[in-house]
Motif scaffolding. Sequence first.
Motif, PDB file in Angstrom:
ATOM      1  N   VAL A   1       8.576  -1.260   4.297  1.00 43.25           N
ATOM      2  CA  VAL A   1       7.448  -1.869   4.991  1.00 43.25           C
ATOM      3  C   VAL A   1       6.147  -1.508   4.275  1.00 43.25           C
ATOM      4  O   VAL A   1       5.887  -0.335   3.983  1.00 43.25           O
ATOM      5  N   HIS A   2       5.333  -2.533   3.989  1.00 46.73           N
ATOM      6  CA  HIS A   2       4.000  -2.360   3.405  1.00 46.73           C
ATOM      7  C   HIS A   2       4.046  -1.564   2.109  1.00 46.73           C
ATOM      8  O   HIS A   2       3.170  -0.736   1.836  1.00 46.73           O
ATOM      9  N   CYS A   3       5.063  -1.815   1.313  1.00 46.07           N
ATOM     10  CA  CYS A   3       5.114  -1.250  -0.033  1.00 46.07           C
ATOM     11  C   CYS A   3       4.384  -2.196  -0.989  1.00 46.07           C
ATOM     12  O   CYS A   3       4.179  -3.363  -0.693  1.00 46.07           O
ATOM     13  N   GLY A   4       3.980  -1.672  -2.140  1.00 46.72           N
ATOM     14  CA  GLY A   4       3.150  -2.469  -3.040  1.00 46.72           C
ATOM     15  C   GLY A   4       1.773  -2.711  -2.467  1.00 46.72           C
ATOM     16  O   GLY A   4       1.151  -3.739  -2.721  1.00 46.72           O
TER      17      GLY A   4
ATOM     18  N   HIS B   1      16.899  -9.153   5.793  1.00 47.63           N
ATOM     19  CA  HIS B   1      15.785  -9.826   6.442  1.00 47.63           C
ATOM     20  C   HIS B   1      14.522  -9.591   5.627  1.00 47.63           C
ATOM     21  O   HIS B   1      14.168  -8.443   5.325  1.00 47.63           O
ATOM     22  N   ALA B   2      13.817 -10.677   5.279  1.00 48.16           N
ATOM     23  CA  ALA B   2      12.558 -10.594   4.517  1.00 48.16           C
ATOM     24  C   ALA B   2      11.492 -11.364   5.281  1.00 48.16           C
ATOM     25  O   ALA B   2      11.622 -12.564   5.488  1.00 48.16           O
ATOM     26  N   GLU B   3      10.410 -10.670   5.655  1.00 45.68           N
ATOM     27  CA  GLU B   3       9.388 -11.274   6.509  1.00 45.68           C
ATOM     28  C   GLU B   3       7.993 -10.834   6.084  1.00 45.68           C
ATOM     29  O   GLU B   3       7.753  -9.654   5.792  1.00 45.68           O
ATOM     30  N   ASP B   4       7.061 -11.808   6.023  1.00 45.22           N
ATOM     31  CA  ASP B   4       5.635 -11.537   5.801  1.00 45.22           C
ATOM     32  C   ASP B   4       5.369 -10.881   4.462  1.00 45.22           C
ATOM     33  O   ASP B   4       4.445 -10.090   4.305  1.00 45.22           O
ATOM     34  N   ASN B   5       6.192 -11.209   3.451  1.00 45.07           N
ATOM     35  CA  ASN B   5       5.931 -10.797   2.076  1.00 45.07           C
ATOM     36  C   ASN B   5       5.312 -11.979   1.324  1.00 45.07           C
ATOM     37  O   ASN B   5       5.232 -13.079   1.845  1.00 45.07           O
ATOM     38  N   GLU B   6       4.876 -11.780   0.084  1.00 41.75           N
ATOM     39  CA  GLU B   6       4.412 -12.930  -0.691  1.00 41.75           C
ATOM     40  C   GLU B   6       5.572 -13.889  -0.934  1.00 41.75           C
ATOM     41  O   GLU B   6       5.472 -15.088  -0.714  1.00 41.75           O
TER      42      GLU B   6
ATOM     43  N   GLU C   1      22.140  -5.505   4.527  1.00 40.99           N
ATOM     44  CA  GLU C   1      21.566  -5.099   5.811  1.00 40.99           C
ATOM     45  C   GLU C   1      20.216  -4.404   5.667  1.00 40.99           C
ATOM     46  O   GLU C   1      19.890  -3.486   6.425  1.00 40.99           O
ATOM     47  N   CYS C   2      19.424  -4.846   4.707  1.00 39.19           N
ATOM     48  CA  CYS C   2      18.095  -4.270   4.502  1.00 39.19           C
ATOM     49  C   CYS C   2      17.040  -5.122   5.207  1.00 39.19           C
ATOM     50  O   CYS C   2      17.221  -6.328   5.402  1.00 39.19           O
ATOM     51  N   VAL C   3      15.934  -4.482   5.570  1.00 40.19           N
ATOM     52  CA  VAL C   3      14.813  -5.154   6.211  1.00 40.19           C
ATOM     53  C   VAL C   3      13.572  -4.892   5.378  1.00 40.19           C
ATOM     54  O   VAL C   3      13.253  -3.742   5.049  1.00 40.19           O
ATOM     55  N   THR C   4      12.857  -5.965   5.014  1.00 43.27           N
ATOM     56  CA  THR C   4      11.637  -5.824   4.209  1.00 43.27           C
ATOM     57  C   THR C   4      10.524  -6.625   4.867  1.00 43.27           C
ATOM     58  O   THR C   4      10.678  -7.816   5.125  1.00 43.27           O
ATOM     59  N   ARG C   5       9.399  -5.937   5.122  1.00 44.42           N
ATOM     60  CA  ARG C   5       8.284  -6.600   5.804  1.00 44.42           C
ATOM     61  C   ARG C   5       6.958  -6.217   5.167  1.00 44.42           C
ATOM     62  O   ARG C   5       6.731  -5.084   4.795  1.00 44.42           O
ATOM     63  N   ARG C   6       6.093  -7.209   5.019  1.00 46.28           N
ATOM     64  CA  ARG C   6       4.686  -7.006   4.691  1.00 46.28           C
ATOM     65  C   ARG C   6       4.491  -6.286   3.359  1.00 46.28           C
ATOM     66  O   ARG C   6       3.591  -5.464   3.195  1.00 46.28           O
ATOM     67  N   ASN C   7       5.351  -6.599   2.393  1.00 41.99           N
ATOM     68  CA  ASN C   7       5.228  -5.983   1.076  1.00 41.99           C
ATOM     69  C   ASN C   7       4.389  -6.845   0.142  1.00 41.99           C
ATOM     70  O   ASN C   7       4.215  -8.036   0.352  1.00 41.99           O
ATOM     71  N   GLY C   8       3.877  -6.215  -0.927  1.00 37.19           N
ATOM     72  CA  GLY C   8       2.857  -6.863  -1.751  1.00 37.19           C
ATOM     73  C   GLY C   8       3.326  -8.122  -2.455  1.00 37.19           C
ATOM     74  O   GLY C   8       2.613  -9.121  -2.483  1.00 37.19           O
ATOM     75  N   THR C   9       4.501  -8.100  -3.065  1.00 38.17           N
ATOM     76  CA  THR C   9       5.006  -9.297  -3.747  1.00 38.17           C
ATOM     77  C   THR C   9       6.242  -9.818  -3.019  1.00 38.17           C
ATOM     78  O   THR C   9       6.153 -10.730  -2.213  1.00 38.17           O
ATOM     79  N   ASN C  10       7.369  -9.248  -3.277  1.00 39.54           N
ATOM     80  CA  ASN C  10       8.624  -9.718  -2.694  1.00 39.54           C
ATOM     81  C   ASN C  10       9.137  -8.772  -1.628  1.00 39.54           C
ATOM     82  O   ASN C  10       8.892  -7.562  -1.677  1.00 39.54           O
ATOM     83  N   GLY C  11       9.880  -9.341  -0.704  1.00 37.89           N
ATOM     84  CA  GLY C  11      10.716  -8.480   0.109  1.00 37.89           C
ATOM     85  C   GLY C  11      11.781  -7.851  -0.764  1.00 37.89           C
ATOM     86  O   GLY C  11      11.899  -6.626  -0.853  1.00 37.89           O
ATOM     87  N   ILE C  12      12.549  -8.708  -1.442  1.00 39.00           N
ATOM     88  CA  ILE C  12      13.602  -8.262  -2.363  1.00 39.00           C
ATOM     89  C   ILE C  12      13.542  -9.135  -3.607  1.00 39.00           C
ATOM     90  O   ILE C  12      13.445 -10.358  -3.509  1.00 39.00           O
ATOM     91  N   PHE C  13      13.605  -8.520  -4.782  1.00 32.18           N
ATOM     92  CA  PHE C  13      13.782  -9.321  -5.998  1.00 32.18           C
ATOM     93  C   PHE C  13      14.749  -8.644  -6.948  1.00 32.18           C
ATOM     94  O   PHE C  13      14.918  -7.425  -6.947  1.00 32.18           O
ATOM     95  N   VAL C  14      15.415  -9.469  -7.753  1.00 27.90           N
ATOM     96  CA  VAL C  14      16.133  -9.000  -8.940  1.00 27.90           C
ATOM     97  C   VAL C  14      15.476  -9.674 -10.131  1.00 27.90           C
ATOM     98  O   VAL C  14      15.117 -10.855 -10.082  1.00 27.90           O
ATOM     99  N   GLU C  15      15.311  -8.909 -11.215  1.00 24.56           N
ATOM    100  CA  GLU C  15      14.494  -9.382 -12.333  1.00 24.56           C
ATOM    101  C   GLU C  15      15.089  -8.930 -13.656  1.00 24.56           C
ATOM    102  O   GLU C  15      15.276  -7.729 -13.883  1.00 24.56           O
ATOM    103  N   LEU C  16      15.385  -9.873 -14.537  1.00 23.57           N
ATOM    104  CA  LEU C  16      15.847  -9.552 -15.881  1.00 23.57           C
ATOM    105  C   LEU C  16      14.741  -8.818 -16.634  1.00 23.57           C
ATOM    106  O   LEU C  16      13.596  -9.267 -16.654  1.00 23.57           O
ATOM    107  N   GLN C  17      15.081  -7.683 -17.250  1.00 22.56           N
ATOM    108  CA  GLN C  17      14.065  -6.818 -17.835  1.00 22.56           C
ATOM    109  C   GLN C  17      13.824  -7.054 -19.316  1.00 22.56           C
ATOM    110  O   GLN C  17      12.885  -6.483 -19.887  1.00 22.56           O
ATOM    111  N   ASP C  18      14.645  -7.847 -19.968  1.00 24.31           N
ATOM    112  CA  ASP C  18      14.444  -8.187 -21.381  1.00 24.31           C
ATOM    113  C   ASP C  18      14.907  -9.626 -21.574  1.00 24.31           C
ATOM    114  O   ASP C  18      16.053  -9.952 -21.255  1.00 24.31           O
ATOM    115  N   ALA C  19      14.035 -10.462 -22.098  1.00 24.82           N
ATOM    116  CA  ALA C  19      14.357 -11.887 -22.220  1.00 24.82           C
ATOM    117  C   ALA C  19      15.542 -12.131 -23.155  1.00 24.82           C
ATOM    118  O   ALA C  19      16.178 -13.190 -23.081  1.00 24.82           O
TER     119      ALA C  19
END
Length: 425
Positions: free
Chosen positions: A166-169, A231-236, A199-217
């Motif tokens: 909650v409210h990370c980033g 559950h992802a709510e009120d994130n960007e 079963e994770c809950v993410t709310r009100r975070n700066g960019t994503n609730g949850i993301f996976v991101e390739l680190q080298d093109a």
Amino acid sequence: MRNHVINALDHGLVGDGVTNDQPALQKLVDSCPPGEVIRCPAATYAIKDAGTVWRTGVSLIGDGPSATRFVLSNPGAPATPVPLAFWTTLQHGASPERPIADVTFAGFEIDGSQITLPAYDVLAKGLGMQYVVRGSFRDLYIHDTPATGFGCDFLQDCTVERIVAVHCGRLDSGWEKGGAGIGIGVGGWGPIERLTVSECVTRRNGTNGIFVELQDADWTPPRGIRILGCHAEDNEYGISDWGADGLLISGCTMIGNHTAGFDVSGQGTTHVAGRYGVVTGCVVDDNPGDGVSIGNTPGGYTVSATRISRNGGHGYRQHNLPGAISVPASDMVLDGNDIWDNAGDGIRVDGELIDPFLVSNRIRGNGTPGRPASGICLNARVSSATIRNQRIWDRRTPPAQTAALHITANGQLTDPVFMDLEPIK
């Protein structure tokens, strides 16, 4: 491995919320042989001015997020990020040959609200480890960190369960690296990374609730990653795929996220979008922007049996962000979705598609009185499409969804394989 549990209060930690417990925690971690489990009983542990460099085979458990609290702060080092635990490539030489292995982090709270920094720093996480093998992260409450709450990369044979972020980033402008509730870098182990986030809950975070991101093109987008029942709510953004292959998102709710509920795009640091993922059995509702937004992908994504409703933009939108790789997306599938009451079009195509399948969707009541919409709007070239068995209607008086299928001046529909709709312009 001994698998021996030791009480941190017997080894120099105080847990009074005032005394700096970080030096004692670091000394304890450094002295533990593989297989040791550090138990921090119910108390408030002050972690000040430095993060704790972790070691393989050493676990950390508490008595529950409401009982065992780690409060991060940096009063003596105001420009220094203070993660609770970290092990990274740049700082510590983490690699596939030097991973953190056989660790559990469970049953505690991380409070980052007392960290002050002059600017955003990607290292100001709650947990920030790279190259983890056989890791278990569960029952954690992480909040108010300047950067990502749970920000661990390259997780092989790992589980991430029941994390509340909650409210990370909180120092993220919305476009920095990281800044999410749960942010996981991928690709470091090659074409397969076996990871389940559930079963994770993410709310009100700066960019994503949850993301996976390739680190080298230049790395291969990995398969083997699942996001289940979250559950992802009120994130960007709610949940984002920025570079996996075959990401499975099942049984998740993505509600009230500002730009999009679910996103596939080149928005990540390497500008590589995910491909051939599956979104199924989800609820994507009441996001001020688009519900499902997919682009910059070579294709193959399937969205099925999902409710996409009451979003402020389009229900489903295919489009490409500028500045990232943009190729025609092949083999996109929209099958059996319930798409209704979105302010824009039910399905909007602004990026070129090849061989898409739009099958058995129920599309109703989209658009608003001041913003007429279509059930399906093609605003780009679409070739060899299969469009069949759609139910498209608007029972409102007067209807705002004024067309079943609308092809704009910029759109084309060439060589359709099968259609049971007449285009309405």
